[in-house]
Motif scaffolding. Structure first.
Motif, short mmCIF file in Angstrom:
data_model
loop_
_atom_site.label_atom_id
_atom_site.label_comp_id
_atom_site.label_asym_id
_atom_site.label_seq_id
_atom_site.Cartn_x
_atom_site.Cartn_y
_atom_site.Cartn_z
N GLY B 112 0.82 -1.21 0.00
CA GLY B 112 0.00 0.00 0.00
C GLY B 112 0.85 1.25 0.00
N SER B 113 0.19 2.35 0.08
CA SER B 113 0.89 3.63 0.08
C SER B 113 1.87 3.70 1.24
CB SER B 113 -0.14 4.76 0.18
OG SER B 113 0.52 6.00 0.25
N GLY B 114 3.09 4.02 0.94
CA GLY B 114 4.09 4.16 1.98
C GLY B 114 4.69 2.84 2.44
N LYS B 115 4.33 1.72 1.82
CA LYS B 115 4.86 0.42 2.24
C LYS B 115 5.85 -0.13 1.20
CE LYS B 115 0.88 -0.97 5.00
NZ LYS B 115 -0.21 -1.96 5.17
N ALA B 116 6.65 -1.07 1.66
CA ALA B 116 7.62 -1.70 0.75
C ALA B 116 6.88 -2.44 -0.36
CB ALA B 116 8.50 -2.66 1.54
N ARG B 117 7.43 -2.40 -1.55
CA ARG B 117 6.78 -3.02 -2.70
C ARG B 117 7.76 -3.96 -3.40
NH1 ARG B 117 3.85 0.22 -7.67
NH2 ARG B 117 2.27 -1.36 -8.10
N PRO B 118 7.48 -5.28 -3.40
CA PRO B 118 8.38 -6.22 -4.06
C PRO B 118 8.18 -6.22 -5.57
CG PRO B 118 6.54 -7.40 -3.13
CD PRO B 118 6.34 -5.96 -2.75
N PHE B 155 12.91 -5.01 -4.05
CA PHE B 155 11.80 -4.28 -3.43
C PHE B 155 12.20 -2.83 -3.26
CE2 PHE B 155 14.43 -5.88 -0.02
CZ PHE B 155 14.53 -4.81 0.85
N SER B 156 11.19 -1.99 -3.26
CA SER B 156 11.46 -0.56 -3.03
C SER B 156 10.71 -0.13 -1.78
CB SER B 156 11.02 0.27 -4.24
OG SER B 156 9.64 0.11 -4.46
N VAL B 157 11.30 0.79 -1.08
CA VAL B 157 10.72 1.30 0.17
C VAL B 157 10.60 2.81 0.04
CG1 VAL B 157 10.97 1.45 2.66
CG2 VAL B 157 11.86 -0.55 1.44
N PRO B 158 9.37 3.32 -0.09
CA PRO B 158 9.21 4.77 -0.24
C PRO B 158 9.58 5.51 1.04
CG PRO B 158 7.08 3.71 -0.03
CD PRO B 158 8.08 2.61 -0.12
N MET B 159 10.08 6.70 0.86
CA MET B 159 10.40 7.52 2.03
C MET B 159 9.12 8.14 2.59
SD MET B 159 13.98 9.30 0.93
CE MET B 159 14.23 9.98 2.56
N ARG B 160 9.21 8.62 3.80
CA ARG B 160 8.03 9.17 4.46
C ARG B 160 8.13 10.70 4.52
NH1 ARG B 160 5.34 5.03 7.09
NH2 ARG B 160 6.51 3.09 7.22
N GLY B 161 7.14 11.29 5.12
CA GLY B 161 7.13 12.75 5.31
C GLY B 161 6.96 13.47 3.99
N SER B 165 8.04 11.30 -3.32
CA SER B 165 8.50 10.83 -4.63
C SER B 165 9.77 10.01 -4.55
CB SER B 165 8.77 12.04 -5.55
OG SER B 165 7.62 12.82 -5.67
N GLU B 166 10.42 10.00 -3.38
CA GLU B 166 11.70 9.32 -3.27
C GLU B 166 11.55 7.96 -2.62
OE1 GLU B 166 11.30 12.48 -2.50
OE2 GLU B 166 12.67 13.56 -3.83
N ALA B 167 12.42 7.05 -3.01
CA ALA B 167 12.37 5.71 -2.42
C ALA B 167 13.77 5.10 -2.43
CB ALA B 167 11.42 4.82 -3.21
N PHE B 168 13.99 4.20 -1.50
CA PHE B 168 15.19 3.36 -1.54
C PHE B 168 14.79 2.03 -2.14
CE2 PHE B 168 16.28 6.35 1.86
CZ PHE B 168 17.54 6.75 1.42
N TYR B 169 15.71 1.39 -2.81
CA TYR B 169 15.39 0.07 -3.35
C TYR B 169 16.61 -0.83 -3.27
CZ TYR B 169 17.69 1.44 -7.77
OH TYR B 169 18.58 1.84 -8.72
N ALA B 170 16.34 -2.13 -3.26
CA ALA B 170 17.41 -3.13 -3.25
C ALA B 170 16.99 -4.25 -4.18
CB ALA B 170 17.64 -3.67 -1.84
N GLN B 171 17.94 -4.81 -4.89
CA GLN B 171 17.60 -5.89 -5.82
C GLN B 171 18.80 -6.83 -6.00
OE1 GLN B 171 16.37 -3.37 -9.05
NE2 GLN B 171 18.45 -3.05 -9.82
N VAL B 172 18.46 -8.07 -6.29
CA VAL B 172 19.47 -9.09 -6.57
C VAL B 172 19.24 -9.60 -7.98
CG1 VAL B 172 20.40 -11.34 -5.93
CG2 VAL B 172 19.63 -9.76 -4.15
#
Lengths: 219, 199
Positions: B112-118, B155-161, B165-172
């Protein structure tokens, strides 16, 4: 908020760039890391059949004849030749006087200090070692080398190189007037540092020459 | 210099994204590499050197895009290598420089909004792989363009506050570059940690 966003992105960019480029892999850091020891041998040769050897008592500068200038330092020829002889004796060989007894193999040592020289070429060598009294009948002016591994191995050398060549005068060569090289070694490295440091590296590398040629043992 | 280029690139992100409208995604990542098989035979060590740039165009829970990456693997080793009629002893410095240019397609899971997305993805394109060995005063280089494919998950993790528009992501990613020239196929796992902007 805009300034915060710009600041965040700038910091992330700096971080990613630093992580990616911060520790680019290094390379050669010391002169000794440029040292290279290569040995070659003729397959099928029974080295245990050879028990005796002799060698000319000088290191020949082959750079000039190859068409280049050379500044080979002969200051340590005696020590280098003694080191090579000791290595052969440790493998079971006995040195004989070739003027009185025909040796099973003949070992010649040469050196060069110029760039980009191919060692394994069939240049006439009689002019360098022809004065030596130990050559069996059949060799003479115009004699060249026969390297069984050439041209499979093309060897370009930079800086200082020392070559050790073991000749078996009993083996037939494809062309007349050739000397059959059954084993050879090349030591190559940068000529940097004091004479003593260079000599120490040469000694270490001569030890390595024989360590990586266990098939040379006479038994 | 590379640090400043990377920083400047992230500052350009808003302009790039704004020019493309919503549904665009631009990421920059630190890329690590764990070599396997032929690539590991040549350069055994895990690599922390690399970076990537990624652009994705969204359509619902899918996206397609383009990825450019760079990884450097290296290994220092010494010892004697034997061949049929020869043996060579010396210190070896081995380098593997890889530049990848890949098209990508991804499908995204819930979140959902603001949650990690695989997400799962597949990338395909070309790899320019330069393998170099420095031994003694010699240098041997082998350079080839390889076709390759790279399945990945992340997965990407959107920033809060205020940073919606910004997010961190990690992938293999498993990279497989088909054989080319004299080089056998190359394979390695890429591990990316990045920062993305979405509009």
């Amino acid at each position: 908020m805009l300034m915060q966003r710009v600041g965040l992105r700038f910091c992330v960019g700096m971080l990613v760039g630093a992580l990616a480029a911060g520790c680019y892999p290094g390379g050669i850091e010391t002169v000794s890391q440029t040292d290279l020891v290569a040995t070659f041998f003729q397959k099928g040769v029974d080295f245990t059949a050879n028990k005796t050897f002799d060698m000319p008592d000088s290191i020949v500068d082959i750079g000039v004849a190859a068409g280049a200038s050379s500044t080979l330092n002969h200051k340590y020829d005696t020590q280098i030749l003694a080191k090579i002889q000791a290595g052969l004796v440790a493998l079971g060989y006995t040195r004989v006087d070739a003027t009185a007894t025909r040796p099973d193999v003949i070992v010649v040592v040469s050196g060069i200090t110029v760039d980009n020289y191919s060692a394994w070429v069939g240049y006439p060598w009689w002019g360098y070692w022809g004065w030596w009294g130990g050559w069996p009948a059949g060799y003479g002016a115009g004699s060249t080398w026969y390297y069984p591994w050439s041209p499979v191995v093309v060897t370009g050398y930079t800086s200082g190189s020392l070559f050790i060549n073991m000749i078996d005068p009993d083996l037939a060569t494809p062309q007349p007037n050739q000397a059959f090289s059954i084993w050879a070694a090349a030591i190559n490295g940068m000529l940097e540092g004091t004479d003593a440091e260079i000599l120490a590296r040469i000694n270490t590398n001569i030890d390595q020459v024989f360590a990586q040629s266990p098939y040379l043992r006479t038994q | 210099m590379r640090v400043w280029i990377a920083a400047a690139a992230t500052l350009l992100v808003p302009a790039v994204v704004a020019g493309q409208g919503r549904g665009k995604w631009f990421g920059m990542n630190w890329s690590m590499a764990a070599p396997i098989e032929h690539t590991k035979d040549f350069t055994n060590d895990y690599s922390f050197r690399g970076m990537g740039l990624e652009w994705r165009q969204f359509s619902g829970n899918k996206s397609f895009g383009f990825n450019a990456g760079w990884n450097v693997l290296n290994e220092e080793k010494s010892g004697t290598q034997t061949f049929q009629q020869a043996a060579i002893n010396g210190d070896q410095f081995r380098y593997n420089n890889t530049v990848s240019l890949l098209l990508s397609a991804h499908v995204y899971g819930g979140g959902g909004s603001g949650k990690a997305r695989p997400y799962l993805g597949l990338k395909a394109g070309t790899y320019f792989i330069s393998r170099r060995v420095d031994v003694g005063l010699w240098q041997i280089t082998d350079e080839n363009w390889h076709w390759g494919v790279a399945p990945e998950f992340g997965f990407s993790v959107p920033m809060r506050g205020g940073f919606q528009s910004e997010a961190f992501y990690a992938q293999v990613r498993y990279n497989y570059a088909f054989s080319a020239g004299d080089a056998p196929y190359q394979s390695w796992f890429g591990i990316d940690v990045g920062f993305a902007v979405r509009k």
